[in-house]
Design an enzyme around this catalytic site. Structure first.
Site, short mmCIF file in Angstrom:
data_model
loop_
_atom_site.label_atom_id
_atom_site.label_comp_id
_atom_site.label_asym_id
_atom_site.label_seq_id
_atom_site.Cartn_x
_atom_site.Cartn_y
_atom_site.Cartn_z
N ASP A 187 0.83 -1.20 0.00
CA ASP A 187 0.00 0.00 0.00
C ASP A 187 0.87 1.26 0.00
O ASP A 187 1.86 1.33 0.74
CB ASP A 187 -0.84 -0.04 1.29
CG ASP A 187 -1.97 0.95 1.31
OD1 ASP A 187 -2.85 0.86 0.45
OD2 ASP A 187 -1.98 1.83 2.20
N GLU B 109 14.66 -14.59 0.73
CA GLU B 109 15.06 -15.65 1.68
C GLU B 109 14.14 -16.86 1.56
O GLU B 109 14.42 -17.93 2.08
CB GLU B 109 14.94 -15.13 3.13
CG GLU B 109 15.90 -14.04 3.50
CD GLU B 109 15.47 -13.35 4.80
OE1 GLU B 109 14.55 -13.84 5.49
OE2 GLU B 109 16.07 -12.30 5.11
C1 GLC Z 1 -4.28 2.85 -0.53
C2 GLC Z 1 -5.51 1.97 -0.43
C3 GLC Z 1 -6.66 2.79 -0.01
C4 GLC Z 1 -6.37 3.39 1.34
C5 GLC Z 1 -5.08 4.18 1.32
C6 GLC Z 1 -4.60 4.47 2.70
O1 GLC Z 1 -4.36 3.78 -1.54
O2 GLC Z 1 -5.70 1.31 -1.66
O3 GLC Z 1 -7.84 2.05 0.03
O4 GLC Z 1 -7.41 4.22 1.75
O5 GLC Z 1 -4.04 3.46 0.70
O6 GLC Z 1 -4.10 3.33 3.29
#
Ligand code: GLC
Length: 581
Positions: free
Chosen positions: A231, A296
């Site tokens: 993310d 790993e």
């Molecule tokens: C990313 C995720 C989204 C979330 C954001 C904050 O973009 O896909 O859904 O709100 O990160 O974590």
């Protein structure tokens, strides 16, 4: 012209893979994989509380194996107060009780592997929940302490420190800073949160933070996950001094990456610099460290970046051989539905990713954007994340949206590289534009004072059985976001075996893609069909897509797949076919 055979959408699901193949090393399976995103709270509910869960997912995995995908990516299911639907993690090494237990996860993993499906977890390293123990300890500790240094605490400006440290605006609206109250009740420092106030940013300059995440990765790798979707992989490191920043304009990308929706694949020179919190070159060192941890482990674990950076040449830096395996191709996702733009983005993507030895990815929908069955017919310019709702102007026509979506997916699944699907798109689900205001839960809706609808419209629980309560999403009629009343025809069982249904179109495309190894192929453009048509050859398959308004004549050939009925040898508007070359 005459077609040698009529389209047959019903292809038997005959491609189970054995668990042994799943763990075989050296295959770099992800280069050609089709990866299906499961949004756990909206996929399948085993308890009837209206929220999907891990046992629900496990019970439905066989249908994904039958669909013909190679892997599933699970959006976060970790412990979380759910202020941002699980992207606010309070314990990275446990399952939120809402979704089940670690034992449920182990069962899911084992079932997936038995079915030949790999499993990718969603790691959220840019920020934690404010309920995470690390943050609670930081709040309880003094300024300048090691605990505070885990996050981005700064003094406020002005004589009383009551002005935020800079002018940055949160992705979800409002300021990116929140002032805390010290344990003794006095006003304290401010902390940075790129997203919701409940999602404080970690300080990735701090080696302690880096060490914690190595352990977290190993925790899940030891449990057998085949990799991670990461993310906000363009966040993490902020420009030194945290200078003020004013975005040039409203943009298409999550949180203000620089290219506009109408100019999605510009050259480097056309793109304004990234904001001081996105796309910093300091992030690459972090990803090299993660890559080494994955290395790993046996079995080619994958690392996929959610990196909203433009242009594609810059995004490609995230997928150099010692960093991510692949990155979501958001440039492709937002490309306008014209032959010129689509062809260009395909060329640019293959060139940019190929230049660093990475496969291109292709993606049309996910849990953050308007579903492509709606977006492709949308007349309004909707910046990513803003969402659409009852008052959005230029409401799209559902039928023409679906028609384009089926053609767009048929093109996408013919391309070499790796493709991502978002749950429900195989059913042709549209965005739910009529969600009542009272049901909305996305922080975007709340933090913009209801100015932006946010992303709930693509997150509505999906329909499985037309005649069951909650369309078979769970054993009760409960559903955390209300499902539209007219979704029965989209239900999976209503489409199963139905010639021409979107489900069968996806199945056919996935089976042919696998049979003809299109993921490992190459694009050879074919000219001569006019300016509104894309035509290409990938291995033994010729793909022709009409993005214009006028039907075009098709060449003679055996029809393998058609996104709409083909009558009289002409390819209608917004239609794609695959022919045997
Ligand atoms: C990313 C995720 C989204 C979330 C954001 C904050 O973009 O896909 O859904 O709100 O990160 O974590």
């Amino acid at each position: 012209m005459t077609l040698e055979s009529a389209p047959d959408f019903t292809v038997p699901a005959d491609r189970p893979v054995t668990g042994e193949q799943v763990t075989s090393p050296g295959s770099e399976w992800w280069r050609t994989a089709v990866i299906y995103q499961i949004y756990p709270r909206s996929f399948a509910d085993s308890t009837g509380d209206g929220i999907g869960d891990l046992p629900g997912i496990t019970s439905r995995l066989h249908s994904l194996a039958e669909l013909g995908v190679d892997a599933v990516w699970l959006s976060p299911f970790f412990s979380s107060p759910q202020k941002d639907a699980g992207y606010d993690v309070s314990d990275y090494c446990d399952v939120d009780p809402m979704f089940g237990t670690l034992a449920d996860f182990d069962t899911l993993m084992a079932t997936a592997h038995d079915l030949g499906l790999r499993v990718i977890a969603d790691m959220v390293p840019n920020h934690t929940s404010d309920q995470h123990r690390w943050f609670q300890e930081a709040l309880a500790s003094s300024e300048g302490s090691a605990e505070r240094d885990r996050y981005m605490f700064r003094d406020g400006k002005g004589p009383n420190g009551d002005i935020a440290p800079n002018n940055w605006e949160s992705v979800f609206g409002g300021p990116m800073w929140q002032r805390i109250t010290n344990p003794d009740g006095t006003p304290g420092q401010w902390y940075l949160h790129i997203f919701d106030v409940s999602q404080p940013d970690l300080n990735w300059e701090n080696p302690w933070v880096r060490e914690q995440f190595f352990d977290i990765l190993r925790f899940w790798l030891d449990r057998g996950v085949d990799g991670f979707r990461v993310d906000v992989a363009h966040g993490m490191i902020k420009e030194e001094g945290l200078p003020d920043y004013t975005p040039p304009m409203e943009t298409a990308s999550m949180g203000g990456t620089a290219a506009a929706a109408t100019d999605l694949v510009p050259g480097i020179a056309d793109v304004p610099p990234d904001p001081p919190y996105w796309g910093h070159s300091g992030v690459h060192d972090i990803w090299r460290g993660w890559n080494a941890v994955l290395a790993e482990y046996p079995g080619d674990r994958v690392m996929a970046a959610e990196a909203w950076v433009d242009p594609l040449e810059k995004m490609a830096l995230w997928v150099r051989p010692d960093e991510f395996s692949q990155a979501f191709n958001f440039g492709y996702m937002f490309t306008e539905w014209t032959a010129r733009d689509m062809r260009k983005v395909v060329d640019d993507s293959i060139a940019a990713f190929g230049a660093v030895g990475a496969p291109s990815t292709w993606v049309l929908s996910n849990h953050d954007v308007v579903r492509h069955a709606t977006r492709l017919a949308l007349h309004a310019d909707v910046p990513q994340g803003s969402g659409i709702g009852p008052k959005t102007p230029g409401k799209p026509d559902t039928a023409s949206g679906l028609r384009r979506a089926r053609a767009a997916t048929s093109l996408m699944l013919s391309l070499p590289g790796s493709a991502y699907l978002y749950q429900g798109e195989e059913l042709g689900l549209p965005e739910d534009m009529e969600l009542p205001d009272s049901a909305r839960q996305d922080p975007t809706w709340l933090r913009t004072n209801h100015e932006k609808y946010g992303r709930d419209g693509c997150r509505v629980p999906i329909p499985w059985e037309a005649d069951k309560p909650s369309y078979g999403f769970g054993p009760s009629g409960n559903s955390w976001l209300p499902q539209p009343e007219d979704w029965a025809p989209y239900a999976r069982d209503a489409q199963e075996g139905l010639a021409g249904s979107t489900l069968e179109l996806y199945r056919t495309a996935l089976a042919l893609r696998s049979e003809h190894r299109l993921g490992a192929g190459a694009v050879q453009w074919l000219d001569g069909y006019g300016p509104d048509v894309i035509a290409l050859r990938n291995g033994p398959v010729t793909v022709i897509v009409n993005l214009g308004k006028v039907a075009v004549e098709l060449p003679i050939g055996e029809l393998l797949l058609a996104s709409e009925d083909i009558i009289g040898g002409a390819l209608p508007a917004d239609t794609a076919v695959w022919l045997r070359s």
